[in-house]
Design a protein around this motif. Sequence first.
Motif, PDB file in Angstrom:
ATOM      1  N   HIS A 193       0.828  -1.205   0.000  1.00  0.00           N
ATOM      2  CA  HIS A 193       0.000   0.000   0.000  1.00  0.00           C
ATOM      3  C   HIS A 193       0.862   1.255   0.000  1.00  0.00           C
ATOM      4  O   HIS A 193       1.889   1.317   0.659  1.00  0.00           O
ATOM      5  CB  HIS A 193      -0.910  -0.004   1.229  1.00  0.00           C
ATOM      6  CG  HIS A 193      -1.697   1.254   1.417  1.00  0.00           C
ATOM      7  ND1 HIS A 193      -2.717   1.625   0.568  1.00  0.00           N
ATOM      8  CD2 HIS A 193      -1.592   2.252   2.350  1.00  0.00           C
ATOM      9  CE1 HIS A 193      -3.228   2.773   0.972  1.00  0.00           C
ATOM     10  NE2 HIS A 193      -2.563   3.168   2.052  1.00  0.00           N
ATOM     11  N   GLU A 194       0.438   2.257  -0.739  1.00  0.00           N
ATOM     12  CA  GLU A 194       1.084   3.571  -0.752  1.00  0.00           C
ATOM     13  C   GLU A 194       0.031   4.622  -0.420  1.00  0.00           C
ATOM     14  O   GLU A 194      -0.927   4.805  -1.162  1.00  0.00           O
ATOM     15  CB  GLU A 194       1.676   3.869  -2.134  1.00  0.00           C
ATOM     16  CG  GLU A 194       2.883   3.030  -2.502  1.00  0.00           C
ATOM     17  CD  GLU A 194       4.167   3.558  -1.861  1.00  0.00           C
ATOM     18  OE1 GLU A 194       4.103   4.592  -1.159  1.00  0.00           O
ATOM     19  OE2 GLU A 194       5.213   2.929  -2.072  1.00  0.00           O
ATOM     20  N   PRO A 195       0.156   5.329   0.725  1.00  0.00           N
ATOM     21  CA  PRO A 195      -0.853   6.328   1.074  1.00  0.00           C
ATOM     22  C   PRO A 195      -0.705   7.593   0.240  1.00  0.00           C
ATOM     23  O   PRO A 195       0.382   7.906  -0.263  1.00  0.00           O
ATOM     24  CB  PRO A 195      -0.555   6.615   2.547  1.00  0.00           C
ATOM     25  CG  PRO A 195       0.916   6.369   2.672  1.00  0.00           C
ATOM     26  CD  PRO A 195       1.230   5.236   1.724  1.00  0.00           C
ATOM     27  N   ALA A 196      -1.806   8.312   0.093  1.00  0.00           N
ATOM     28  CA  ALA A 196      -1.776   9.618  -0.556  1.00  0.00           C
ATOM     29  C   ALA A 196      -1.383  10.642   0.503  1.00  0.00           C
ATOM     30  O   ALA A 196      -2.205  11.043   1.329  1.00  0.00           O
ATOM     31  CB  ALA A 196      -3.143   9.944  -1.148  1.00  0.00           C
ATOM     32  N   ASP A 213     -10.838   6.375   1.355  1.00  0.00           N
ATOM     33  CA  ASP A 213      -9.800   5.715   0.561  1.00  0.00           C
ATOM     34  C   ASP A 213      -9.241   4.490   1.272  1.00  0.00           C
ATOM     35  O   ASP A 213      -9.642   4.145   2.383  1.00  0.00           O
ATOM     36  CB  ASP A 213      -8.701   6.712   0.187  1.00  0.00           C
ATOM     37  CG  ASP A 213      -7.907   7.221   1.394  1.00  0.00           C
ATOM     38  OD1 ASP A 213      -8.091   6.693   2.516  1.00  0.00           O
ATOM     39  OD2 ASP A 213      -7.097   8.154   1.217  1.00  0.00           O
ATOM     40  N   ASP A 214      -8.271   3.837   0.617  1.00  0.00           N
ATOM     41  CA  ASP A 214      -7.729   2.591   1.157  1.00  0.00           C
ATOM     42  C   ASP A 214      -6.931   2.806   2.441  1.00  0.00           C
ATOM     43  O   ASP A 214      -6.833   1.885   3.265  1.00  0.00           O
ATOM     44  CB  ASP A 214      -6.844   1.911   0.109  1.00  0.00           C
ATOM     45  CG  ASP A 214      -7.659   1.260  -1.001  1.00  0.00           C
ATOM     46  OD1 ASP A 214      -8.876   1.063  -0.798  1.00  0.00           O
ATOM     47  OD2 ASP A 214      -7.098   0.963  -2.072  1.00  0.00           O
ATOM     48  N   TRP A 253      -3.052  12.391   3.692  1.00  0.00           N
ATOM     49  CA  TRP A 253      -2.581  11.876   4.981  1.00  0.00           C
ATOM     50  C   TRP A 253      -1.174  12.413   5.260  1.00  0.00           C
ATOM     51  O   TRP A 253      -0.189  11.669   5.201  1.00  0.00           O
ATOM     52  CB  TRP A 253      -2.566  10.353   4.963  1.00  0.00           C
ATOM     53  CG  TRP A 253      -3.906   9.734   4.713  1.00  0.00           C
ATOM     54  CD1 TRP A 253      -4.487   9.453   3.514  1.00  0.00           C
ATOM     55  CD2 TRP A 253      -4.852   9.326   5.704  1.00  0.00           C
ATOM     56  NE1 TRP A 253      -5.720   8.899   3.677  1.00  0.00           N
ATOM     57  CE2 TRP A 253      -5.979   8.799   5.018  1.00  0.00           C
ATOM     58  CE3 TRP A 253      -4.864   9.344   7.104  1.00  0.00           C
ATOM     59  CZ2 TRP A 253      -7.097   8.309   5.685  1.00  0.00           C
ATOM     60  CZ3 TRP A 253      -5.978   8.851   7.761  1.00  0.00           C
ATOM     61  CH2 TRP A 253      -7.071   8.344   7.068  1.00  0.00           C
ATOM     62  N   PRO A 254      -1.031  13.699   5.556  1.00  0.00           N
ATOM     63  CA  PRO A 254       0.310  14.277   5.717  1.00  0.00           C
ATOM     64  C   PRO A 254       1.102  13.665   6.873  1.00  0.00           C
ATOM     65  O   PRO A 254       2.337  13.656   6.836  1.00  0.00           O
ATOM     66  CB  PRO A 254       0.025  15.764   5.961  1.00  0.00           C
ATOM     67  CG  PRO A 254      -1.396  15.828   6.422  1.00  0.00           C
ATOM     68  CD  PRO A 254      -2.093  14.712   5.718  1.00  0.00           C
ATOM     69  N   THR A 255       0.416  13.155   7.900  1.00  0.00           N
ATOM     70  CA  THR A 255       1.147  12.556   9.019  1.00  0.00           C
ATOM     71  C   THR A 255       1.821  11.247   8.642  1.00  0.00           C
ATOM     72  O   THR A 255       2.643  10.729   9.404  1.00  0.00           O
ATOM     73  CB  THR A 255       0.195  12.295  10.205  1.00  0.00           C
ATOM     74  OG1 THR A 255      -0.874  11.447   9.773  1.00  0.00           O
ATOM     75  CG2 THR A 255      -0.382  13.599  10.749  1.00  0.00           C
ATOM     76  N   LEU A 256       1.477  10.708   7.460  1.00  0.00           N
ATOM     77  CA  LEU A 256       2.072   9.446   7.028  1.00  0.00           C
ATOM     78  C   LEU A 256       3.233   9.646   6.060  1.00  0.00           C
ATOM     79  O   LEU A 256       3.774   8.679   5.534  1.00  0.00           O
ATOM     80  CB  LEU A 256       1.010   8.554   6.387  1.00  0.00           C
ATOM     81  CG  LEU A 256      -0.148   8.135   7.299  1.00  0.00           C
ATOM     82  CD1 LEU A 256      -1.109   7.216   6.563  1.00  0.00           C
ATOM     83  CD2 LEU A 256       0.366   7.466   8.567  1.00  0.00           C
TER      84      LEU A 256
END
Length: 431
Positions: A13-16, A398-399, A20-23
């Motif tokens: 998985h790759e977050p947006a 989202d995912d 999700w700036p904390t990620l």
Amino acid sequence: MTDLMPPMQHPVHEPATETWPTLARPRSNPVRRYGAATAIRLVAKDLPATIHLDSNRSYGLGGPAMRVHRTAAFLDRLGQDAGSGFGEAYLAGDWDPEPGTDLADLLVPFAERFSNEETRHLLPKWAQSLRWLVTRSQPGEQENDRAGARENISRHYDLSNAMFSEFLDPTLTYSAAYFGTPDPVADLATASYDELTDAQLRKLDSILDAAGVRSGSRVLDIGCGWASLAVRAAQRGAWVTAITIASQQALLAQRRIAEAGVGDRVQVALRDYRDQIGEFDAVLSVEMIEAVGEKYWPVYFDAIERRLAPGGVGVVQAIVMPHERMLATRNTFTWVQKYIFPGGLIPSTKVIEDVTTAHTGLRTEVVRHLGADYARTLRIWRNRFVERWPEISGLGFDDTFKRMWEFYLAYSEAGFRTGYLDDVQLLLTKR
């Protein structure tokens, strides 16, 4: 170190990160990364689980297994924030359970270390003394004064009525069910959505029975959720005032009360518990104390006492943890506080007894433990959430949100399965 295993195929998985700036991947710090790697080795040396850190390093004693896809990012997150790093790494897709491994089953060995008195500390004392370097304190903006409490509650309970409707049972009861079986976690593989409504109604009735609610009773429901308890009380002939500070939740609660045909017996108010007036024969509050905050626990119980008529009874259903763990973690900023319940803090049964004794004239008595029932409830919710994900994603989630809620539900299930968390029904009477 266990025998090496080849990596298994797993979609990563790759977050947006704009959403999700904390990620966003933290800045690399060799010292923190080394410290995190050392902590993993220490934790895993007698852990009945397996951590495949990369293709060359595997730790643990076997059992449920996790696969780290991005070792450097995983270690950087752990090294930056001990309270949130492990969960954030899951949200970011840095690790997954191995295919065929249930997420909660994987988290149980970690939770067992906390719930077992002899193995409660995951790290040796010398390493524990350094935890302050990677432990965050709760931010001031999550203060639970009137304005802060409304903002904190809204961030969770006003998230989406439609989303909650997809995975909760038709009563929309968002608290531990009561299955009425000797061992609700004996076979979680058989946990079925079809059994949930009856178990939730059994829980609601257990609260009303404990409070002696009958026809003509005046009932105050503090933190009423989507009004399942208020409706059930009104169906007994009670007069109910149901209060919440989540505006969207209040709107749906009003609609559900009208649809149940008890609109003449239930009043829903968008009101803080500190602002309620009047006297009631029963004051009920189900899993709301966790959102009150330690500073306001005396205020909360004082408000319950003030609202009780002579001879009245209060019933509080509360998630609790061991007292020593509450004292050790009450000032830390956890993953759950950061992503799920801002401003929240789980009390202990002892601190509830201490607060009520010191600040009120209330006597407390535990009438039921529902920890194992909560584990089963959470497994059903998580299965249903995954099953209904196509509909939930259609609401605009989202995912990464999916991973966040899967982790939250699995993390909580593991806590209740191991006894690190419990859920108790407390009877409150005036001394």
